[in-house]
Scaffold this motif. Structure first.
Motif, short mmCIF file in Angstrom:
data_model
loop_
_atom_site.label_atom_id
_atom_site.label_comp_id
_atom_site.label_asym_id
_atom_site.label_seq_id
_atom_site.Cartn_x
_atom_site.Cartn_y
_atom_site.Cartn_z
N LEU A 45 0.89 -1.29 0.17
CA LEU A 45 0.14 -0.14 -0.05
C LEU A 45 0.79 1.26 0.03
O LEU A 45 0.35 2.21 -0.46
CB LEU A 45 -1.06 -0.11 1.20
N ARG A 65 12.40 0.61 5.01
CA ARG A 65 13.48 0.09 5.61
C ARG A 65 14.41 -0.55 4.58
O ARG A 65 15.69 -0.55 4.83
CB ARG A 65 12.81 -0.91 6.29
N THR A 66 14.02 -0.81 3.51
CA THR A 66 14.68 -1.61 2.43
C THR A 66 15.28 -0.48 1.25
O THR A 66 14.28 -0.39 0.43
CB THR A 66 13.95 -2.82 2.15
N LYS A 69 14.18 -1.38 -2.21
CA LYS A 69 12.71 -1.24 -2.69
C LYS A 69 12.36 0.22 -2.91
O LYS A 69 11.63 0.66 -3.87
CB LYS A 69 12.02 -1.89 -1.44
N ASP A 91 15.02 2.44 9.40
CA ASP A 91 14.23 1.49 10.10
C ASP A 91 13.38 1.93 11.27
O ASP A 91 14.21 2.35 12.26
CB ASP A 91 15.45 0.37 10.79
N LEU A 92 12.09 1.90 11.17
CA LEU A 92 11.53 2.55 12.16
C LEU A 92 11.63 1.94 13.64
O LEU A 92 11.14 2.53 14.76
CB LEU A 92 10.03 2.65 11.99
N HIS A 120 2.07 4.00 6.69
CA HIS A 120 1.78 2.65 6.36
C HIS A 120 2.70 1.52 6.80
O HIS A 120 2.34 0.44 6.96
CB HIS A 120 2.02 2.72 4.62
N SER A 122 4.46 -1.01 8.79
CA SER A 122 3.77 -1.94 9.84
C SER A 122 4.41 -3.23 10.02
O SER A 122 5.07 -3.56 8.95
CB SER A 122 2.54 -2.06 9.66
N SER A 172 -4.50 1.71 9.57
CA SER A 172 -4.93 0.66 10.78
C SER A 172 -5.47 -0.71 10.20
O SER A 172 -4.95 -1.00 9.27
CB SER A 172 -6.25 1.46 11.56
N TYR A 186 0.20 -6.84 17.18
CA TYR A 186 -0.19 -6.08 16.02
C TYR A 186 -1.70 -5.35 16.47
O TYR A 186 -1.91 -4.31 15.92
CB TYR A 186 -0.33 -7.12 14.78
N LYS A 190 -2.78 -1.39 16.70
CA LYS A 190 -3.60 -0.72 15.65
C LYS A 190 -4.53 -0.07 16.60
O LYS A 190 -5.05 1.01 16.39
CB LYS A 190 -4.11 -1.80 14.63
N THR A 220 -6.07 -6.96 1.48
CA THR A 220 -5.57 -6.40 0.35
C THR A 220 -4.14 -7.31 -0.07
O THR A 220 -3.52 -7.70 0.69
CB THR A 220 -4.94 -4.91 0.68
N THR A 222 -0.88 -8.01 -0.64
CA THR A 222 0.24 -7.44 -0.20
C THR A 222 1.02 -8.51 0.41
O THR A 222 0.52 -9.35 0.81
CB THR A 222 0.24 -6.16 0.48
N1 LIG Z 1 -2.51 -5.93 3.44
C1 LIG Z 1 -3.70 -6.14 4.16
O1 LIG Z 1 -4.79 -7.06 3.95
C2 LIG Z 1 -3.82 -5.11 5.30
C3 LIG Z 1 -5.21 -5.32 6.18
C4 LIG Z 1 -5.18 -4.19 7.03
C5 LIG Z 1 -4.26 -3.40 7.34
N2 LIG Z 1 -3.08 -3.17 6.69
C6 LIG Z 1 -2.20 -2.28 6.71
O2 LIG Z 1 -1.59 -1.55 5.65
C7 LIG Z 1 -0.42 -1.12 5.99
C8 LIG Z 1 0.55 -1.57 4.79
O3 LIG Z 1 0.83 -2.90 4.62
P1 LIG Z 1 0.84 -3.66 3.34
O4 LIG Z 1 -0.32 -4.70 3.54
O5 LIG Z 1 1.04 -2.89 2.27
O6 LIG Z 1 2.11 -4.54 3.76
P2 LIG Z 1 3.47 -4.63 3.11
O7 LIG Z 1 3.46 -4.72 1.58
O8 LIG Z 1 4.18 -5.81 3.77
O9 LIG Z 1 4.28 -3.23 3.44
C9 LIG Z 1 4.42 -3.13 4.78
C10 LIG Z 1 5.85 -2.03 4.54
O10 LIG Z 1 6.06 -1.65 6.02
C11 LIG Z 1 7.57 -1.56 5.92
N3 LIG Z 1 8.15 -1.86 7.19
C12 LIG Z 1 7.93 -2.84 8.11
N4 LIG Z 1 8.84 -2.61 9.09
C13 LIG Z 1 9.49 -1.49 9.00
C14 LIG Z 1 10.32 -0.94 9.94
N5 LIG Z 1 10.78 -1.55 10.98
N6 LIG Z 1 10.86 0.47 9.43
C15 LIG Z 1 10.47 1.09 8.19
N7 LIG Z 1 9.35 0.27 7.15
C16 LIG Z 1 9.09 -1.01 7.87
C17 LIG Z 1 7.97 -2.66 4.74
O11 LIG Z 1 9.35 -2.35 4.69
P3 LIG Z 1 10.23 -3.65 3.85
O12 LIG Z 1 9.43 -3.76 2.59
O13 LIG Z 1 11.52 -2.88 3.74
O14 LIG Z 1 9.94 -4.75 4.91
C18 LIG Z 1 7.02 -2.40 3.97
O15 LIG Z 1 7.42 -1.40 3.01
C19 LIG Z 1 -0.15 -1.51 7.37
O16 LIG Z 1 -0.07 -0.46 8.24
C20 LIG Z 1 -0.92 -2.77 7.36
O17 LIG Z 1 -0.90 -2.97 8.93
C21 LIG Z 1 -3.00 -4.06 5.58
#
Ligand SMILES: NC(=O)c1ccc[n+]([C@@H]2O[C@H](COP(=O)([O-])OP(=O)(O)OC[C@H]3O[C@@H](n4cnc5c(N)ncnc54)[C@H](OP(=O)(O)O)[C@@H]3O)[C@@H](O)[C@H]2O)c1
Length: 281
Positions: A45, A65-66, A69, A91-92, A120, A122, A172, A186, A190, A220, A222
């Motif tokens: 996201l 973090r990466t 990417k 790195d948060l 975003h 998490s 969230s 987690y 949230k 979503t 991801t």
């Molecule tokens: N996907 C779903 O179904 C869903 C549902 C409800 C809520 N959400 C929320 O949507 C948001 C985005 O998640 P996503 O689904 O897009 O997941 P994602 O593709 O795994 O993205 C998560 C991102 O957070 C970064 N991250 C994790 N730990 C970090 C750290 N210590 N420092 C800096 N960056 C860090 C990751 O970096 P790296 O790539 O370097 O690891 C990645 O870019 C999150 O808040 C998640 O809780 C997602």
């Protein structure tokens, strides 16, 4: 959607597919002149939000973090939009006051103000019962998902307040609104993020320059979703671009015809039913 917007998004077919259904056609330069920081901008996201906002003219600060990417998203934005992003590898989990202060000072010196901040990034952490939940993992999840978001809101307050309208979005989750077994830190993080969002919204409502929201994207497609539900078929889920009309509207509540659709600051929005929560002015 107008033909010109279809052409405008032709280099981003995943977004253009959804944009044909948008109820709020944004002008191609809707976010021009704005600077927006997106955390977790390297993937999922966060990457979609960064690319979408850049397509509409915003300068994006890509925090994640990466590094490779972030560089991939940076290269895409540079190739396909008129904007030039800034990369902030961070790195948060290790974010401290001095680092956050440096970031705030750099933004102040370079841009003068920050017009948007999207949280975003998490950490999912392990899934399991509280009785067996490891304390070190609890702390890592809380630091990444809540304490880092607090520290960014806190240290970036002055640059956000210097904007005419700054949108702060806390991403969230369903388990941040109703607790569910085995979601451990987690879910708790949230809930805390929802609290941070509401407190910040209440504190900034009278001045009116900073608008604060929490958004539940729902399931979503991801990497995090795959980690949480490894046996699920990802093709049954919407892609991140499905939610970008809402993320755009929260930063720019005006469509290309000049109609305003503003959410109340502090609002908890759910991507799956956000149409029902709109307040049209
Ligand atoms: N996907 C779903 O179904 C869903 C549902 C409800 C809520 N959400 C929320 O949507 C948001 C985005 O998640 P996503 O689904 O897009 O997941 P994602 O593709 O795994 O993205 C998560 C991102 O957070 C970064 N991250 C994790 N730990 C970090 C750290 N210590 N420092 C800096 N960056 C860090 C990751 O970096 P790296 O790539 O370097 O690891 C990645 O870019 C999150 O808040 C998640 O809780 C997602």
């Amino acid at each position: 959607m107008s033909q010109s917007l279809v052409e405008h998004l032709s280099h981003y077919p995943e977004l253009a597919d959804h944009a044909t259904q948008w109820r709020h056609p944004f002008a191609p330069d809707a976010l021009a002149g704005k600077t927006i920081l997106v955390t977790g901008a390297g993937d999922g996201l966060g990457a979609a939000t960064a690319k979408t906002y850049a397509c509409f003219g915003a300068t994006i600060i890509l925090l994640g973090r990466t590094r490779n990417k972030l560089e991939a998203v940076n290269d895409w934005i540079t190739a396909h939009t008129q904007t030039q992003p800034v990369i902030v590898p961070c790195d948060l989990e290790k974010l401290d006051v001095a680092t956050a202060d440096n970031l705030a000072n750099s933004i102040e010196e370079t841009f003068g103000a920050l017009d948007g901040l999207v949280h975003h990034a998490s950490r999912l952490g392990p899934k399991g019962p509280i009785a067996h939940y490891p304390f070190d993992e609890w702390q890592r999840v809380m630091q990444t998902n809540v304490s880092a978001a607090f520290l960014l809101n806190h240290t970036l307050f002055d640059v956000l307040d210097a904007s005419q309208r700054a949108g702060v979005i806390h991403t969230s989750s369903s388990v941040g609104r109703v607790g569910r077994a085995y979601w451990g830190a987690y879910a708790a993080s949230k809930f805390a993020l929802e609290g941070l969002s509401q407190v910040f919204a209440d504190e900034t409502e009278v001045a009116g320059r900073i608008k604060v929201f929490s958004v539940n994207p729902g399931g979503t497609r991801t990497a995090m979703r795959k980690e949480a539900y490894p046996l699920e078929d990802p093709t049954t889920l919407p892609n991140p671009e499905a939610h970008m009309e809402l993320y755009l509207l929260l930063q720019h509540p005006i469509d290309q015809d000049g109609a305003a659709t503003e959410f109340a600051t502090g609002q908890q929005v759910d991507c799956r039913d956000w149409a029902g929560t709109l307040r049209t002015l």
